[in-house]
Design an enzyme around this catalytic site. Structure first.
Site, PDB file in Angstrom:
ATOM      1  N   ASN A   9       0.846  -1.202   0.000  1.00 51.76           N
ATOM      2  CA  ASN A   9       0.000   0.000   0.000  1.00 51.76           C
ATOM      3  C   ASN A   9       0.877   1.247   0.000  1.00 51.76           C
ATOM      4  O   ASN A   9       1.945   1.296   0.623  1.00 51.76           O
ATOM      5  CB  ASN A   9      -0.995   0.002   1.167  1.00 51.76           C
ATOM      6  N   GLU A  67       0.391   5.252   0.578  1.00 48.01           N
ATOM      7  CA  GLU A  67      -0.538   6.294   1.015  1.00 48.01           C
ATOM      8  C   GLU A  67      -0.110   7.664   0.486  1.00 48.01           C
ATOM      9  O   GLU A  67       0.972   7.812  -0.100  1.00 48.01           O
ATOM     10  CB  GLU A  67      -0.630   6.281   2.549  1.00 48.01           C
ATOM     11  N   TYR A 123      -5.458  11.949   1.095  1.00 52.78           N
ATOM     12  CA  TYR A 123      -5.760  10.562   1.464  1.00 52.78           C
ATOM     13  C   TYR A 123      -6.381   9.725   0.345  1.00 52.78           C
ATOM     14  O   TYR A 123      -6.094   8.541   0.206  1.00 52.78           O
ATOM     15  CB  TYR A 123      -6.695  10.513   2.677  1.00 52.78           C
ATOM     16  N   CYS A 179      -4.127   0.637  -2.558  1.00 50.84           N
ATOM     17  CA  CYS A 179      -3.945  -0.604  -1.789  1.00 50.84           C
ATOM     18  C   CYS A 179      -2.868  -1.490  -2.413  1.00 50.84           C
ATOM     19  O   CYS A 179      -2.601  -1.431  -3.620  1.00 50.84           O
ATOM     20  CB  CYS A 179      -5.239  -1.411  -1.776  1.00 50.84           C
ATOM     21  N   GLU A 201      -2.936  -4.674  -3.064  1.00 54.84           N
ATOM     22  CA  GLU A 201      -3.428  -5.616  -4.082  1.00 54.84           C
ATOM     23  C   GLU A 201      -3.491  -4.960  -5.453  1.00 54.84           C
ATOM     24  O   GLU A 201      -3.115  -5.545  -6.466  1.00 54.84           O
ATOM     25  CB  GLU A 201      -4.823  -6.128  -3.713  1.00 54.84           C
ATOM     26  N   CYS A 249     -10.509  -3.549  -4.451  1.00 54.21           N
ATOM     27  CA  CYS A 249      -9.477  -4.501  -4.887  1.00 54.21           C
ATOM     28  C   CYS A 249     -10.114  -5.811  -5.368  1.00 54.21           C
ATOM     29  O   CYS A 249      -9.634  -6.426  -6.323  1.00 54.21           O
ATOM     30  CB  CYS A 249      -8.490  -4.767  -3.756  1.00 54.21           C
TER      31      CYS A 249
HETATM   32  N1  THU Z   1      -5.289  -1.355   2.373  1.00 53.09           N
HETATM   33  C1  THU Z   1      -4.716  -2.205   1.482  1.00 53.09           C
HETATM   34  O1  THU Z   1      -3.559  -2.058   1.106  1.00 53.09           O
HETATM   35  N2  THU Z   1      -5.470  -3.227   1.009  1.00 53.09           N
HETATM   36  C2  THU Z   1      -6.772  -3.458   1.341  1.00 53.09           C
HETATM   37  O2  THU Z   1      -7.409  -4.314   0.751  1.00 53.09           O
HETATM   38  C3  THU Z   1      -7.381  -2.682   2.412  1.00 53.09           C
HETATM   39  C4  THU Z   1      -6.642  -1.468   2.844  1.00 53.09           C
HETATM   40  C5  THU Z   1      -4.489  -0.220   2.871  1.00 53.09           C
HETATM   41  C6  THU Z   1      -4.928   1.116   2.342  1.00 53.09           C
HETATM   42  C7  THU Z   1      -4.448   2.048   3.416  1.00 53.09           C
HETATM   43  O3  THU Z   1      -3.106   2.427   3.141  1.00 53.09           O
HETATM   44  C8  THU Z   1      -4.461   1.220   4.681  1.00 53.09           C
HETATM   45  O4  THU Z   1      -4.584  -0.127   4.273  1.00 53.09           O
HETATM   46  C9  THU Z   1      -5.582   1.564   5.630  1.00 53.09           C
HETATM   47  O5  THU Z   1      -6.789   1.574   4.967  1.00 53.09           O
END
Ligand code: THU
Length: 139
Positions: free
Chosen positions: A42, A44, A48, A53, A55, A96
């Site tokens: 992920n 960020e 925001y 993500c 995946e 995702c």
């Molecule tokens: N996140 C993922 O990487 N994959 C997911 O399927 C759910 C959420 C990440 C996004 C964000 O950086 C953090 O988790 C909190 O939501």
């Protein structure tokens, strides 16, 4: 394919996670049709909504390198300070699941949601994302 190898790749990818805002680090390892493993984490953003993500990073990276056939994905996610044994099963978010659905056969594509190399849950995409909308709907 060794499931532990795929999970280990997801755990390693998780170390590259950029998650200064949520402190929640996720790694994903996608097993491609040619048995290559493509990883994502992920990423960020201070704005925001621009966060991506793990995946989707893995899927988009594979597609960008010319790969569009996938067999499985391993996902490992948990708070910053956690390492080899995660407290959480990090299930893939809805967006995702939809992106995976674009390229994967829901009945055969496997999703491994891992807390450690030995502690993981296994699903088909169909189990996690039933009655989905996909490419066939637009034919
Ligand atoms: N996140 C993922 O990487 N994959 C997911 O399927 C759910 C959420 C990440 C996004 C964000 O950086 C953090 O988790 C909190 O939501």
């Amino acid at each position: 394919m060794d499931t532990r190898k795929l999970i280990n790749a997801a755990m390693t990818a998780r170390e590259n996670s950029y998650a200064p805002y949520s402190g929640y680090r996720v790694g994903a390892a996608l097993l491609c049709g040619n048995d290559q493993i493509v990883c994502g984490c992920n990423i960020e953003n201070a704005s925001y909504g621009a966060t991506v993500c793990a995946e989707r990073v893995a899927v988009f990276s594979a597609v960008a390198s010319g790969i569009k056939e996938f067999k499985a994905i391993a996902i490992a996610g948990g708070a910053d300070e956690e390492k080899d044994i995660l407290s959480d099963h990090a299930y893939p978010c809805g967006m995702c699941r939809q992106v995976l659905r674009e390229f994967a056969d829901p009945e055969t594509f496997k999703v491994y949601v891992a807390r450690s190399l030995d502690d993981y849950e296994e699903y088909t995409l169909e189990e996690l994302f039933p009655k989905s909308f996909g490419p066939d709907n637009l034919k």
